[in-house]
Scaffold this motif. Structure first.
Motif, short mmCIF file in Angstrom:
data_model
loop_
_atom_site.label_atom_id
_atom_site.label_comp_id
_atom_site.label_asym_id
_atom_site.label_seq_id
_atom_site.Cartn_x
_atom_site.Cartn_y
_atom_site.Cartn_z
N ARG A 47 48.34 85.00 -47.26
CA ARG A 47 48.41 84.89 -48.72
C ARG A 47 48.88 83.50 -49.14
NH1 ARG A 47 52.37 86.24 -52.63
NH2 ARG A 47 51.45 86.88 -54.63
N ASP A 48 49.88 82.93 -48.44
CA ASP A 48 50.37 81.61 -48.80
C ASP A 48 50.23 80.58 -47.68
OD1 ASP A 48 52.30 82.40 -47.01
OD2 ASP A 48 53.86 82.71 -48.51
N GLY A 49 49.70 81.01 -46.52
CA GLY A 49 49.47 80.08 -45.42
C GLY A 49 50.71 79.75 -44.60
N ARG A 50 51.83 80.36 -44.87
CA ARG A 50 53.07 80.05 -44.14
C ARG A 50 53.11 80.77 -42.79
NH1 ARG A 50 58.32 80.85 -47.62
NH2 ARG A 50 59.14 80.04 -45.67
N GLN A 51 53.53 80.04 -41.76
CA GLN A 51 53.69 80.64 -40.44
C GLN A 51 55.16 80.98 -40.21
OE1 GLN A 51 53.56 78.37 -36.66
NE2 GLN A 51 51.79 79.66 -36.13
N HIS A 52 55.41 82.17 -39.69
CA HIS A 52 56.77 82.64 -39.41
C HIS A 52 56.88 82.85 -37.90
CE1 HIS A 52 57.35 83.25 -43.73
NE2 HIS A 52 56.13 83.80 -43.73
N ASP A 53 57.57 81.92 -37.23
CA ASP A 53 57.65 81.91 -35.77
C ASP A 53 59.05 82.31 -35.33
OD1 ASP A 53 57.48 81.54 -33.09
OD2 ASP A 53 56.99 79.40 -33.15
N TYR A 54 59.17 83.54 -34.80
CA TYR A 54 60.44 84.03 -34.27
C TYR A 54 60.24 84.49 -32.81
CZ TYR A 54 61.90 84.05 -39.15
OH TYR A 54 62.20 83.68 -40.44
N ALA A 55 59.28 83.88 -32.12
CA ALA A 55 58.97 84.30 -30.76
C ALA A 55 60.14 84.05 -29.82
CB ALA A 55 57.72 83.57 -30.26
N ASN A 56 60.98 83.06 -30.11
CA ASN A 56 62.11 82.73 -29.23
C ASN A 56 63.39 83.45 -29.62
OD1 ASN A 56 60.53 80.93 -27.73
ND2 ASN A 56 60.92 79.27 -29.20
N ARG A 57 63.29 84.38 -30.54
CA ARG A 57 64.50 85.09 -30.98
C ARG A 57 64.99 86.02 -29.89
NH1 ARG A 57 65.37 89.76 -35.57
NH2 ARG A 57 67.61 89.87 -35.26
#
Length: 446
Positions: A47-57
């Motif tokens: 919807r807004d093109g933002r990437q949410h990267d929490y793979a290293n959490r």
């Protein structure tokens, strides 16, 4: 009225917690970001093109999705939550609902996961939604029993070809409360069945101590802010070699309540010891062979037992009176703090709304005092005086704002009517002396 505590203990180990929250655009949140963070995944909000990267959490023990039969598309986390975002069109839409569960630390990892799956399956079957389950381990430095699950569900029914109609039962004022109470009861029942099945003695109860009839003071829910402060404070004292003493009000109050509960338990234990001693003495007396001596000992034992019972009853009454005094004092202190916080909050809200431009004030009031029952209930939960205090605060702020706006209008009218001061229209032109018509707005001593 103050909300009942979220954490209740049925024994020294088992912990009950179930809370229901929402993910709303009005607070700047998105379902895609929430799902990525809880599952420790990388997702892009189309919807807004933002990437949410929490793979290293760290701290995520596992995650999985449960959906109605025939809705295989919903098992793709990115597709599911992007569909949830794109289906909602309004700027203040609720795009997801979250259930936070405390998992019994008495069970192993597989049993905890099975328990979370059972509850999520019940929610999916009950409302026809999809559920994204994330299992979290206790955080470093925190309570090592704090295993918990975040269950993120859609707010619309999931169908084979996409999302369907909105589920309103949890949002309505008349049905939301009973539904959440029913879910809390279901979760307690599932936990107790699992604990019993694995032969664990611990049990939980979704009701407050007052509803259970337990004569104990419940602890206050610490929350993330107080918990973080206490952890840092404890670590600092350990580095300095000093004994740990609570710093925040909630931690200090919980320590005081634990001391009171320990005193009550000690008193009950002492009374039980006295009863056992009296019973043992009576049994010993019965063993005497001589009837006269037996009768004499019986009389003496009865007198001693009555004296002990009388003293125990006096001690119980004194302790009960003392506990009541402490309880009333705690109620008064809590009420005074709530009133003080409410007054300070009222003054702050008044200043904030007066500083805004006139055309922005109504949107500010609508955001701080929403008319939607669910959103207003969330606002009231954080208010020191609950929903009643929030309504009173809204009324007072609006009345002050009305007075402020009327004074603004009067001052503007006075400025328009006031003659221009200066040298007139001669060759000298208007006076260069400082005008007295400058207006800095109404003054309320702010």
């Amino acid at each position: 009225p103050l909300a009942p505590p979220l954490c209740q203990r049925a024994d020294p180990v088992a912990i009950f917690h179930l809370s229901v929250k929402t993910v709303s655009r009005s607070t700047g949140r998105s379902a895609v970001a929430a799902a990525a963070y809880r599952a420790g995944d990388t997702l892009t909000n189309e919807r807004d093109g933002r990437q949410h990267d929490y793979a290293n959490r760290t701290g995520v023990d596992g995650s999985f999705i449960i959906a109605p039969a025939g809705c295989e598309w919903a098992h793709n986390r990115s597709v599911l939550w992007n569909a949830a975002e794109q289906t909602e069109k309004r700027s203040n839409s609720v795009t997801a609902r979250e259930y936070v569960l405390a998992l019994p630390a008495e069970l192993d990892a597989k049993d905890r996961a099975d328990l979370a799956r059972s509850f999520a399956s019940a929610v999916v079957k009950r409302y026809g939604v999809a559920a994204d389950v994330a299992l979290h381990a206790p955080s470093a430095g925190g309570d090592d029993r704090n295993y918990h699950a975040h269950i993120l569900t859609t707010t619309r029914e999931v169908e084979p070809d996409g999302l369907g109609k909105k589920t309103r039962i949890l949002d309505a004022a008349k049905t939301g409360g009973p539904e959440i109470e029913s879910l809390r009861e279901l979760w307690a029942m599932q936990c107790n069945e699992a604990l019993e099945r694995h032969q664990k003695p611990a049990r939980i109860d979704h009701r407050s101590y007052e509803r259970q009839g337990v004569d104990m003071m419940p602890s206050l829910h610490m929350g993330p802010t107080s918990t973080t402060i206490e952890r840092r404070h404890q670590a600092e004292q350990e580095r300095q070699g000093e004994p740990y003493t609570p710093r925040t009000f909630k931690a200090q109050e919980n320590a005081r309540r634990r001391r009171l509960n320990d005193q009550v338990r000690d008193m009950v234990r002492d009374l039980a010891v006295t009863v056992r001693e009296v019973a043992a003495h009576a049994i010993e007396v019965r063993k005497k062979g001589v009837h006269r001596l037996l009768n004499a000992l019986r009389v003496k034992g009865k007198q001693e037992a009555e004296e002990r019972a009388r003293r125990a009853e006096e001690a119980r009454k004194l302790e009960e009176a003392h506990r009541e005094v402490l309880r009333q004092q705690a109620i008064r202190e809590a009420r005074e703090r709530a009133v003080h916080e409410s007054k300070a909050r009222l003054e702050e809200m008044t200043r904030n709304v007066q500083r805004l431009a006139p055309d922005a004030r109504e949107s500010f009031l609508a955001r701080e005092y929403p008319s939607d029952p669910f959103s207003r209930a969330l606002k009231a939960h954080s208010h020191p005086m609950g929903s009643t205090g929030l309504s009173a605060e809204e009324k007072a702020v609006r009345e002050r704002l009305q007075v402020y706006q009327e004074q603004e209008k009067r001052q503007k009218a006075e400025v328009q009517r006031a003659p221009v001061r200066g040298r007139g229209r001669g060759r000298g032109g208007p006076s260069r002396s400082r005008s007295l018509d400058y207006d800095s707005g109404p003054d309320f001593g702010m």
